[in-house]
Design a protein around this motif. Structure first.
Motif, short mmCIF file in Angstrom:
data_model
loop_
_atom_site.label_atom_id
_atom_site.label_comp_id
_atom_site.label_asym_id
_atom_site.label_seq_id
_atom_site.Cartn_x
_atom_site.Cartn_y
_atom_site.Cartn_z
N GLU A 1 -6.61 8.00 -1.61
CA GLU A 1 -7.21 9.33 -1.48
C GLU A 1 -7.02 10.18 -2.73
O GLU A 1 -7.70 11.18 -2.91
CB GLU A 1 -6.62 10.05 -0.26
N SER A 2 -6.10 9.76 -3.60
CA SER A 2 -5.84 10.55 -4.82
C SER A 2 -6.76 10.16 -5.98
O SER A 2 -6.74 10.82 -7.02
CB SER A 2 -4.38 10.39 -5.25
N GLN A 3 -7.54 9.08 -5.82
CA GLN A 3 -8.38 8.60 -6.91
C GLN A 3 -9.80 9.16 -6.80
O GLN A 3 -10.29 9.43 -5.70
CB GLN A 3 -8.44 7.07 -6.90
N MET B 1 -2.61 17.82 5.63
CA MET B 1 -2.41 16.47 6.16
C MET B 1 -3.39 15.53 5.48
O MET B 1 -4.55 15.87 5.28
CB MET B 1 -2.66 16.48 7.68
N ALA B 2 -2.90 14.32 5.13
CA ALA B 2 -3.74 13.34 4.48
C ALA B 2 -4.90 12.96 5.39
O ALA B 2 -4.80 12.97 6.62
CB ALA B 2 -2.92 12.10 4.12
N GLN B 3 -6.01 12.61 4.77
CA GLN B 3 -7.23 12.29 5.53
C GLN B 3 -7.00 11.14 6.50
O GLN B 3 -7.45 11.17 7.64
CB GLN B 3 -8.35 11.95 4.55
N TRP B 4 -6.29 10.08 6.05
CA TRP B 4 -6.07 8.93 6.91
C TRP B 4 -5.25 9.30 8.14
O TRP B 4 -5.51 8.83 9.25
CB TRP B 4 -5.38 7.82 6.12
N ASN B 5 -4.25 10.18 7.97
CA ASN B 5 -3.44 10.62 9.10
C ASN B 5 -4.28 11.41 10.10
O ASN B 5 -4.09 11.30 11.31
CB ASN B 5 -2.26 11.47 8.62
N GLN B 6 -5.19 12.25 9.59
CA GLN B 6 -6.07 13.00 10.49
C GLN B 6 -6.95 12.06 11.31
O GLN B 6 -7.17 12.28 12.50
CB GLN B 6 -6.96 13.95 9.68
N LEU B 7 -7.42 11.00 10.66
CA LEU B 7 -8.29 10.05 11.35
C LEU B 7 -7.56 9.36 12.50
O LEU B 7 -8.16 9.08 13.55
CB LEU B 7 -8.81 9.01 10.36
N GLN B 8 -6.28 9.08 12.32
CA GLN B 8 -5.53 8.39 13.37
C GLN B 8 -5.39 9.22 14.63
O GLN B 8 -5.09 8.68 15.71
CB GLN B 8 -4.13 8.00 12.86
N GLN B 9 -5.59 10.53 14.54
CA GLN B 9 -5.42 11.41 15.69
C GLN B 9 -6.72 11.68 16.44
O GLN B 9 -6.74 12.44 17.39
CB GLN B 9 -4.82 12.74 15.23
N ALA C 1 -15.69 4.63 -2.27
CA ALA C 1 -16.23 6.01 -2.25
C ALA C 1 -17.07 6.23 -1.00
O ALA C 1 -16.99 7.29 -0.37
CB ALA C 1 -17.06 6.26 -3.51
N ARG C 2 -17.87 5.24 -0.64
CA ARG C 2 -18.71 5.36 0.54
C ARG C 2 -17.87 5.46 1.81
O ARG C 2 -18.15 6.29 2.69
CB ARG C 2 -19.66 4.16 0.63
N CYS C 3 -16.82 4.62 1.90
CA CYS C 3 -15.95 4.65 3.08
C CYS C 3 -15.26 6.02 3.22
O CYS C 3 -15.18 6.58 4.32
CB CYS C 3 -14.91 3.54 2.99
N LEU C 4 -14.76 6.55 2.10
CA LEU C 4 -14.08 7.85 2.15
C LEU C 4 -15.04 8.96 2.55
O LEU C 4 -14.68 9.88 3.31
CB LEU C 4 -13.45 8.16 0.79
N TRP C 5 -16.27 8.87 2.05
CA TRP C 5 -17.26 9.89 2.42
C TRP C 5 -17.61 9.80 3.91
O TRP C 5 -17.72 10.83 4.60
CB TRP C 5 -18.52 9.70 1.57
N ARG D 1 -6.58 -0.03 3.30
CA ARG D 1 -6.73 1.43 3.45
C ARG D 1 -5.46 2.02 4.06
O ARG D 1 -5.02 3.10 3.66
CB ARG D 1 -7.95 1.72 4.34
N GLN D 2 -4.89 1.30 5.03
CA GLN D 2 -3.68 1.76 5.70
C GLN D 2 -2.47 1.71 4.77
O GLN D 2 -1.71 2.66 4.65
CB GLN D 2 -3.43 0.89 6.94
N PHE D 3 -2.31 0.58 4.07
CA PHE D 3 -1.13 0.39 3.23
C PHE D 3 -1.08 1.38 2.07
O PHE D 3 -0.01 1.87 1.71
CB PHE D 3 -1.11 -1.04 2.65
N LEU D 4 -2.23 1.68 1.47
CA LEU D 4 -2.27 2.50 0.24
C LEU D 4 -2.99 3.84 0.46
O LEU D 4 -3.61 4.37 -0.46
CB LEU D 4 -2.97 1.72 -0.88
N ALA D 5 -2.91 4.38 1.66
CA ALA D 5 -3.69 5.59 2.00
C ALA D 5 -3.51 6.74 1.02
O ALA D 5 -4.50 7.26 0.49
CB ALA D 5 -3.36 6.02 3.42
#
Length: 685
Positions: free
Chosen positions: A39-41, A1-9, A106-110, A31-35
């Motif tokens: 995450e692939s970059q 599952m994508a990281q953004w989807n996990q966060l929504q739960q 990068a900081r936000c993703l971490w 972040r929502q529109f291009l999740a």
């Protein structure tokens, strides 16, 4: 599952923390529109490399345009407006400094990952372990951030030094021009010379004084830069030690235990990401040190800087050499019990291959089999004259770079051990106790042949057999080695004796893997094995708690090996004649792998008509029928096909009816059993 989807739960308390991560600098809407794309970059890489950051930033703008087109088709005016506003803001703020937006993302993703780990830890039964891992990963990431800052700092200092040195050279050329003018005054009439000479002498004095002061300043800059590089290299060594000597060694240990049925060693992705960050940082610092050396050669100034730069260059080369040679690993081990003339596979991988562009000149890997003595000599850097202990077919493979995963690996798919050359065995040592290893070796060039590395790695110990009858004892050798080998040992030394509970733990791990069950050996099973191993009649587990078992004891007790070669059907099955444990217990001779290759355990259970129920009360056919071999088809050519069946001669009766009168097996004691519960497994009922 994508990281953004996990966060929504996540729970509300965690979502509130998530909201605080985002601002106008990096809007949550984006972040929502291009999740998935975000995450692939590799934002961490972009944050340290301007050319890559520029590319990613322009790709980001392109993704925004594509998303805008989708909203346009959906006639979603609000989202169109928001995206247009976001794009304009990003262009005005980051077009000239794309590395800044890369650092923010990068900081936000971490922080998102850390938030997920925290949420997982709080709800997990292994929370303390996860918390410890999270803390460890946090420390590693903190160290990388410190290294990034230090490297950027020295880069800025180096540019400043270069700028000052270039200006110094311009002024030095000016002093030479003044000196030339003074020299030319000798050809002028005395009156003209006296008129022009004072002004030129004053200029020369001013310039020379400035050059003297600036030379001292440049020397201080150089020394300061060298000291900063020393600090960076010290932290690099420390970080590399944590990753290579701790994390990678632990992964290799888990890989070894997985050979005994332990849990999977886990993926290499996070280790590779750390090693790649190390490689990038090391290479950046190496290039900086080389540029500093070039500046010194361009403008020599007497002082200790030459010796310092030589030391730094030597240190950074040692660090990168250790990284490259240590990250050449075996991702998939060859089988540890290796039968001659049988195909086998293995995979080797270079964890830093992609970042160091090793794949630009794809290296070839060669596999050879060597003996334990040859492995010892190899690790001592003794000349082994490229000896091998056998011949492996299809033992050369070119490493391939996989763009999608960023991995550089070589897959040996069709190797075969054609022949083996054994050493003179010591004393009573059998062929199944002789250990070999597969040596994988290659040569890598880094930086356009700037550095060339000879790399080698050894597989886990391998026991070579030529017949299936040797499999049990060979497996015993491997099991003992995998369980009790110590890190950094001389190949392939293992303790000659261990505590009985230690062996029980290894056997239990192997057993659960073989039967594919979470239910391991019971205490009664282990007591039974202890009785066999120590020729004891004690039924008290505590009597064996502090006993030690030697390798020779373990190796000669076939019962231990037979137990560990059971299939998933042999999950501690106990049978009785009428659905209960009887006063008398009959023990069938233990089966071996060879027995099961002749006729499976399920078919043997089916053949023995007196075995009716799986303890406590499940009919055997209900449990095992799906594993029975289908009956042979009826003869159509006048011949009856032969069939093998399991029998116990003393108890052979035709298909007893459980409701009929008791049979011999119901009441008569087996001639081999004098004490009904000698092993303490089944107390009288």
């Amino acid at each position: 599952m994508a990281q953004w989807n996990q966060l929504q739960q996540l729970e509300t308390r965690y979502l509130e923390q998530l909201y605080h991560l985002y601002s106008d600098s990096f809007p949550m809407e984006l972040r929502q529109f291009l999740a998935p794309w975000i995450e692939s970059q590799d934002w961490a890489y972009a944050a340290n490399k301007e050319s890559h950051a520029t590319l990613v930033f322009h790709n980001l703008l392109g993704e925004i345009d594509q998303q805008y087109s989708r909203f346009l088709q959906e006639n979603n005016v609000l989202y169109q407006h928001n995206l247009r506003r976001i794009k304009q803001h990003l262009q005005s703020k980051y077009l000239e400094k794309p590395m800044e937006i890369a650092r923010i993302v990068a900081r936000c993703l971490w922080e998102e990952q850390r938030l997920l780990q925290t949420a997982t830890t709080s709800s997990s039964p292994v929370g303390s372990l996860m918390d410890s891992m999270s803390q460890k990963y946090h420390q590693i990431n903190q160290a990388f951030e410190e290294l990034r800052i230090l490297t950027q700092d020295t880069e800025n200092d180096l540019r400043k030094l270069q700028h000052n040195q270039e200006y110094f050279i311009i002024q030095y050329q000016e002093s030479l021009r003044i000196q030339a003018q003074l020299s030319s005054l000798a050809t002028l009439p005395p009156a003209d010379r006296q008129l022009r000479e004072p002004s030129l002498l004053s200029k020369r004095a001013t310039v020379e004084a400035w050059l003297t002061r600036e030379a001292n300043t440049l020397q201080k800059y150089r020394l300061g830069l060298a000291e900063k590089h020393q600090k960076t290299l010290a932290l690099l060594r420390k970080q590399q030690t944590v990753i290579l000597d701790d994390e990678l060694i632990q992964w290799k240990r888990r890989q070894q235990l997985a050979g005994n049925g332990g849990p999977p060693e886990g993926g290499l992705d996070i280790l590779q990401s750390w090693c790649e960050k190390l490689a990038e940082t090391i290479w950046q610092n190496r290039q900086q040190i080389r540029r500093a050396e070039h500046l010194r050669q361009q403008l020599p100034i007497p002082g200790p800087i030459e010796e310092l730069l030589t030391e730094l260059n030597s240190t950074i080369t040692d660090i990168i050499s250790a990284l490259v040679t240590s990250t050449f690993i075996i991702e998939k081990q060859p089988p540890q019990v290796l039968k001659t003339q049988t195909k086998f596979a293995a995979t080797v991988r270079l964890l830093v291959g992609g970042k160091l562009n090793v794949h630009m000149n794809p290296p070839q890997v060669k596999a050879t089999i060597i003996s334990e003595q040859q492995a010892k000599a190899l690790l001592k850097n003794e000349n082994t004259r490229n000896d091998s202990s056998g011949e492996i077919l299809n033992n050369n493979c070119v490493m391939e770079y996989h763009q999608t995963t960023g991995t550089l690996s070589a897959h040996f798919r069709n190797m075969s051990l054609k022949r083996i050359r054994r050493s003179d065995r010591r004393g009573a040592e059998s062929v199944t106790e002789e250990k070999f290893t597969i040596l994988f070796e290659s040569q890598f060039s880094v930086g356009g042949n700037e550095l060339v590395f000879q790399v080698k790695t050894l597989s886990l110990p391998v026991v070579v057999i030529v017949h299936g009858s040797q499999d049990n004892n060979a497996t015993a050798t491997v099991l003992w080695d995998n369980a009790f080998a110590e890190p950094g040992r001389v190949p392939f030394i293992v303790p000659d004796k261990v505590l009985w509970p230690q062996l029980c733990e290894a056997l239990n791990m192997k057993y659960k893997a073989e039967v594919q069950s979470n239910r391991g050996l019971s205490e009664e099973n282990l007591v039974f094995l202890a009785q066999k191993a120590f020729s004891s009649s004690s039924v008290n587990p505590e009597d064996y708690r502090n006993m030690t078992i030697t390798w020779s004891q373990f190796n000669r007790v076939n019962t231990l090996l037979a137990l560990n070669h059971c299939t998933e059907l042999n999950d501690c099955v106990y049978f009785s004649g009428r659905g209960g444990i009887k006063l008398m217990v009959w023990n069938l001779m233990p089966y071996t792998t060879k027995d099961f290759s002749i006729r499976s355990l399920a078919d043997r259970i089916s053949d023995l008509n007196h075995l009716l129920f799986l303890y406590p009360d499940r009919p055997k056919d209900e449990v095992f029928s799906k594993y029975y071999t289908p009956p042979l088809s009826k003869a159509v050519d006048g011949y009856v096909k032969p069939q093998i069946k399991q029998v116990v001669p003393e108890f052979t009766t035709p298909n007893p009816d459980p409701a009929a009168n008791p049979t011999y097996m119901d009441h008569a004691a087996s001639p081999a059993v004098n004490q009904p519960h000698a092993y303490g497994l089944y107390p009288p009922m």
